[in-house]
Enzyme design. Sequence first.
Site, PDB file in Angstrom:
ATOM      1  N   ARG A 150       0.594  -1.048  -0.022  1.00  0.00           N
ATOM      2  CA  ARG A 150       0.065  -0.142  -0.041  1.00  0.00           C
ATOM      3  C   ARG A 150       0.961   1.608   0.523  1.00  0.00           C
ATOM      4  NH1 ARG A 150      -4.413   0.479   4.654  1.00  0.00           N
ATOM      5  NH2 ARG A 150      -5.065  -1.287   3.332  1.00  0.00           N
ATOM      6  N   ARG A 198      -3.734   3.480  17.534  1.00  0.00           N
ATOM      7  CA  ARG A 198      -4.591   3.107  16.162  1.00  0.00           C
ATOM      8  C   ARG A 198      -4.243   3.798  14.873  1.00  0.00           C
ATOM      9  NH1 ARG A 198      -7.569  -0.613  14.658  1.00  0.00           N
ATOM     10  NH2 ARG A 198      -8.947  -1.464  15.047  1.00  0.00           N
ATOM     11  N   LYS A 199      -4.747   3.040  14.345  1.00  0.00           N
ATOM     12  CA  LYS A 199      -4.353   4.200  12.704  1.00  0.00           C
ATOM     13  C   LYS A 199      -5.199   5.508  12.795  1.00  0.00           C
ATOM     14  CE  LYS A 199      -7.691   3.229   9.547  1.00  0.00           C
ATOM     15  NZ  LYS A 199      -8.906   2.385   8.739  1.00  0.00           N
ATOM     16  N   CYS A 245     -14.871  -0.562   4.763  1.00  0.00           N
ATOM     17  CA  CYS A 245     -13.925   0.045   4.746  1.00  0.00           C
ATOM     18  C   CYS A 245     -13.899   0.966   3.411  1.00  0.00           C
ATOM     19  CB  CYS A 245     -12.285  -0.640   3.879  1.00  0.00           C
ATOM     20  SG  CYS A 245     -11.524  -1.715   5.045  1.00  0.00           S
ATOM     21  N   GLY A 246     -15.487  -0.121   2.422  1.00  0.00           N
ATOM     22  CA  GLY A 246     -15.912   0.813   1.621  1.00  0.00           C
ATOM     23  C   GLY A 246     -17.088   1.928   2.037  1.00  0.00           C
ATOM     24  N   GLY A 251     -17.368  -5.377   2.428  1.00  0.00           N
ATOM     25  CA  GLY A 251     -17.598  -6.666   2.820  1.00  0.00           C
ATOM     26  C   GLY A 251     -17.945  -6.665   4.283  1.00  0.00           C
TER      27      GLY A 251
HETATM   28 FE1  SRM Z   1      -9.791  -1.361   5.564  1.00  0.00          FE
HETATM   29  C1  SRM Z   1      -8.377  -3.289   7.308  1.00  0.00           C
HETATM   30  C2  SRM Z   1      -8.938  -2.241   3.285  1.00  0.00           C
HETATM   31  C3  SRM Z   1     -10.104   2.523   3.474  1.00  0.00           C
HETATM   32  C4  SRM Z   1     -11.746   0.650   7.989  1.00  0.00           C
HETATM   33  N1  SRM Z   1      -8.662  -1.865   5.574  1.00  0.00           N
HETATM   34  C5  SRM Z   1      -7.972  -3.348   6.245  1.00  0.00           C
HETATM   35  C6  SRM Z   1      -7.293  -4.271   5.884  1.00  0.00           C
HETATM   36  C7  SRM Z   1      -5.988  -3.351   6.183  1.00  0.00           C
HETATM   37  C8  SRM Z   1      -7.523  -5.606   6.628  1.00  0.00           C
HETATM   38  C9  SRM Z   1      -6.970  -6.480   5.660  1.00  0.00           C
HETATM   39  O1  SRM Z   1      -5.295  -6.613   7.010  1.00  0.00           O
HETATM   40  O2  SRM Z   1      -6.481  -7.449   5.109  1.00  0.00           O
HETATM   41  C10 SRM Z   1      -8.155  -4.169   4.543  1.00  0.00           C
HETATM   42  C11 SRM Z   1      -7.237  -4.791   3.538  1.00  0.00           C
HETATM   43  C12 SRM Z   1      -7.243  -5.568   2.345  1.00  0.00           C
HETATM   44  C13 SRM Z   1      -6.676  -5.468   1.074  1.00  0.00           C
HETATM   45  O3  SRM Z   1      -5.856  -6.143   1.057  1.00  0.00           O
HETATM   46  O4  SRM Z   1      -7.219  -4.552   0.204  1.00  0.00           O
HETATM   47  C14 SRM Z   1      -8.494  -2.649   4.148  1.00  0.00           C
HETATM   48  N2  SRM Z   1      -9.578  -0.486   3.668  1.00  0.00           N
HETATM   49  C15 SRM Z   1      -8.802  -1.246   3.113  1.00  0.00           C
HETATM   50  C16 SRM Z   1      -8.735  -0.297   1.639  1.00  0.00           C
HETATM   51  C17 SRM Z   1      -7.380  -1.147   0.335  1.00  0.00           C
HETATM   52  C18 SRM Z   1     -10.672  -0.473   1.330  1.00  0.00           C
HETATM   53  C19 SRM Z   1     -10.183   0.101  -0.752  1.00  0.00           C
HETATM   54  O5  SRM Z   1     -10.646  -0.975  -1.490  1.00  0.00           O
HETATM   55  O6  SRM Z   1     -10.144   0.828  -1.217  1.00  0.00           O
HETATM   56  C20 SRM Z   1      -8.840   1.453   2.201  1.00  0.00           C
HETATM   57  C21 SRM Z   1      -7.666   1.934   2.129  1.00  0.00           C
HETATM   58  C22 SRM Z   1      -7.204   2.749   1.969  1.00  0.00           C
HETATM   59  C23 SRM Z   1      -6.062   3.701   2.263  1.00  0.00           C
HETATM   60  O7  SRM Z   1      -5.209   3.827   1.710  1.00  0.00           O
HETATM   61  O8  SRM Z   1      -5.131   3.941   2.899  1.00  0.00           O
HETATM   62  C24 SRM Z   1      -9.349   0.815   3.518  1.00  0.00           C
HETATM   63  N3  SRM Z   1     -10.386   1.318   5.961  1.00  0.00           N
HETATM   64  C25 SRM Z   1     -10.865   2.254   5.317  1.00  0.00           C
HETATM   65  C26 SRM Z   1     -11.751   2.699   5.456  1.00  0.00           C
HETATM   66  C27 SRM Z   1     -12.110   4.367   4.417  1.00  0.00           C
HETATM   67  C28 SRM Z   1     -11.398   5.888   5.078  1.00  0.00           C
HETATM   68  O9  SRM Z   1      -9.851   5.419   5.581  1.00  0.00           O
HETATM   69  O10 SRM Z   1     -11.886   6.269   4.641  1.00  0.00           O
HETATM   70  C29 SRM Z   1     -12.061   2.867   6.674  1.00  0.00           C
HETATM   71  C30 SRM Z   1     -12.792   3.495   7.293  1.00  0.00           C
HETATM   72  C31 SRM Z   1     -12.117   4.869   8.127  1.00  0.00           C
HETATM   73  C32 SRM Z   1     -11.878   4.663   9.359  1.00  0.00           C
HETATM   74  O11 SRM Z   1     -10.877   4.139   9.247  1.00  0.00           O
HETATM   75  O12 SRM Z   1     -12.305   5.250  10.318  1.00  0.00           O
HETATM   76  C33 SRM Z   1     -11.190   1.290   7.472  1.00  0.00           C
HETATM   77  N4  SRM Z   1      -9.887  -1.162   7.619  1.00  0.00           N
HETATM   78  C34 SRM Z   1     -10.492  -0.537   8.546  1.00  0.00           C
HETATM   79  C35 SRM Z   1     -11.091  -1.080   9.756  1.00  0.00           C
HETATM   80  C36 SRM Z   1     -11.740  -0.718  11.175  1.00  0.00           C
HETATM   81  C37 SRM Z   1     -11.350   0.531  12.215  1.00  0.00           C
HETATM   82  C38 SRM Z   1     -11.228   0.583  13.123  1.00  0.00           C
HETATM   83  O13 SRM Z   1     -11.446   1.384  13.741  1.00  0.00           O
HETATM   84  O14 SRM Z   1     -11.585  -0.944  13.190  1.00  0.00           O
HETATM   85  C39 SRM Z   1     -10.207  -1.740   9.805  1.00  0.00           C
HETATM   86  C40 SRM Z   1      -9.573  -3.226  10.622  1.00  0.00           C
HETATM   87  C41 SRM Z   1      -8.803  -2.551  11.700  1.00  0.00           C
HETATM   88  O15 SRM Z   1      -8.275  -1.812  11.458  1.00  0.00           O
HETATM   89  O16 SRM Z   1      -9.055  -3.200  12.677  1.00  0.00           O
HETATM   90  C42 SRM Z   1      -9.305  -2.109   8.372  1.00  0.00           C
HETATM   91 FE1  SF4 Z   2     -13.597  -5.720   5.608  1.00  0.00          FE
HETATM   92 FE2  SF4 Z   2     -12.186  -3.853   4.636  1.00  0.00          FE
HETATM   93 FE3  SF4 Z   2     -11.773  -6.005   4.289  1.00  0.00          FE
HETATM   94 FE4  SF4 Z   2     -13.648  -5.027   2.940  1.00  0.00          FE
HETATM   95  S1  SF4 Z   2     -11.493  -4.577   2.344  1.00  0.00           S
HETATM   96  S2  SF4 Z   2     -13.780  -7.091   3.472  1.00  0.00           S
HETATM   97  S3  SF4 Z   2     -14.800  -3.807   4.477  1.00  0.00           S
HETATM   98  S4  SF4 Z   2     -11.539  -5.636   5.877  1.00  0.00           S
END
Ligand code: SRM
Ligand code: SF4
Length: 549
Positions: free
Chosen positions: A99, A209-210, A477-478, A472
């Site tokens: 990333r 955290r993030k 994340c979506g 998903g």
């Molecule tokens: Fe996300 C975790 C993908 C934007 C909330 N997110 C993950 C992980 C890393 C989980 C994992 O290890 O598999 C996903 C990676 C999957 C992969 O192989 O792509 C993942 N998040 C994404 C992306 C790629 C979704 C997308 O298709 O666009 C986005 C990457 C953004 C970037 O370039 O940095 C992405 N994730 C977000 C957003 C939207 C945003 O940032 O506007 C959110 C909600 C907003 C927020 O964070 O407040 C988001 N992701 C999460 C969470 C829940 C966070 C929490 O506080 O609980 C997780 C799980 C965690 O962190 O424990 C997570």
């Molecule tokens: Fe869940 Fe984020 Fe993975 Fe989508 S990319 S399935 S919302 S953790």
Amino acid sequence: MAGHADRRFRMNSTDTSVVNDTASPTPDRSSSDGSALPPEGLSKVERAKAELCGLDLAPRLAELAAAGWESLDEATLTIRLKWLGIFFRPVTPGRFMVRLRLPNGVLLADQLELLADAVDRCGEHGSADITTRQNLQLRGLLLEDMPPLLEGMERVGLTSRQSGHDNPRNITGNPLAGLDPEELIDTRPLVAAIQARLLADDGPRNLPRKFNVAVGGAPDSFLLHNDLAFLPAPHPQDPAAPLGFTVMVGGFFSAQRNELAVPLGLWLRPDQLPDFTLALLRHYDAHGNRVQRNKSRLMYLIDGLGLAAYRDAVVAAYRELAGASAQAPLPHDGRHLVVRPPRDGLGFQPQKQAGLHWAGLHVPMGRLDAASMLELARLARAYGSGELRLTEAQNVLIVNVPADRLAALGAEPLLARFRLEPGALQAEAVSCTGSRYCSFALIPTKRTAQTVIDELERRLELPEAVRSHWTGCPNACGQPYMGQIGLMGAKARQDGQMVEAAKIFLGGRLDSDPQLAELHGKAVPLSELPDVLEGLLVERFGARRRAAP
Ligand code: SRM
Ligand code: SF4
């Protein structure tokens, strides 16, 4: 492909070596940055971070790659490597994801070519996704691909540092910054300056955290889903002064709780943003919850202290960082100039520079392959200035295209796939990664979204675009709560069997009266989703059923 999915990890909680089967160094009570180790009882993640910061793996990456991913301990593989932007994917073990960080979503043709080349080398495993944070992720890479890729990225001005896990994530800004006839403030230099401040040696290394930061620059810069958002606002006392920013804090989505950011009650000049962000993060670093990971996002800290006490503490942290002589943030009522939902930016649109246009191309579900990345780079050079922008809606803009080149650009074969004028549902569909690569996913999000939307566009005519956000799992994340329609992967019972399903959310509003979408009924089996959504689109969004052919 190397390895297999169910190998057992070994991890010694006091072992700062990262390769299994090497002798553990003597346990010591200080962390990689010299601070005291946290007390017992902290989560596995906190212990791993305190023992060794992932940033310290950078000089050792070639050595780790040579040892092979299967020799790495679990904490290194699944936690620490994310500090370098390297993600182990349990769904495709041995094939890693990288990333990037693309501040403000700005990408240059030569940068994109380098990334395309890396993806191309992965053959059938290679692909890339535009993310919901104006960013790119590359897939299919081997661990041994990382050292040359990261070095190549550095040469062209790219980095993937601190793009995952407990880090300040890619900083978003107005995708049209510098081009936008409606621009209030150019966000690019501000986003770049904040990133530089946070990634410097004295920046945060071990947040609880993030942390999501964003800077708004136009009336449609909806950013309240971020932990820290700076929104353009007039000076509170002097209407003739240049615009600055009101500070919004605590927005986030998670499986437990979803919040829009609230006004902190402070106004900043643009040049104060980098130090203010670092000060706020230092305070979060020191006071955020490190015991319960599901209570550690910023809003929980604000709740705990109370908004006024939190504000005072952040102002004190800012004064300590910037020096007593620095102007303090001014008190502010939180009113700002962001009043409309984001434009989709698609099609040919005039820039503020006379005679120039941007071309907004719709990338279905944000997914790219090496060939389309190369072609985008070529088009950006041939027709524009060699610059591209990525949007949070997972689309791409080619910028600075002279008016007399638009027709030829429009006739390029890639634009039959990445359309200038996609259908009314396609145009504003956003999707997370889904089960193809993400182990949390309950459904194949991108494929489901694409299939259902194609089917609905065959069935229906819509008077205007409808924004749908597909995700998903409850991690969101979506951004399902931001959709006029939000879809979240789930399970449901159908004919006595548990099947893949989606929960539907309705009513997300990103205007001057913002609201999160709310759950609408029970999870719907995916096979029934087109019919259910068709009904909702007809009843609530003015869709008309097309006559049968
Ligand atoms: Fe996300 C975790 C993908 C934007 C909330 N997110 C993950 C992980 C890393 C989980 C994992 O290890 O598999 C996903 C990676 C999957 C992969 O192989 O792509 C993942 N998040 C994404 C992306 C790629 C979704 C997308 O298709 O666009 C986005 C990457 C953004 C970037 O370039 O940095 C992405 N994730 C977000 C957003 C939207 C945003 O940032 O506007 C959110 C909600 C907003 C927020 O964070 O407040 C988001 N992701 C999460 C969470 C829940 C966070 C929490 O506080 O609980 C997780 C799980 C965690 O962190 O424990 C997570
Ligand atoms: Fe869940 Fe984020 Fe993975 Fe989508 S990319 S399935 S919302 S953790």
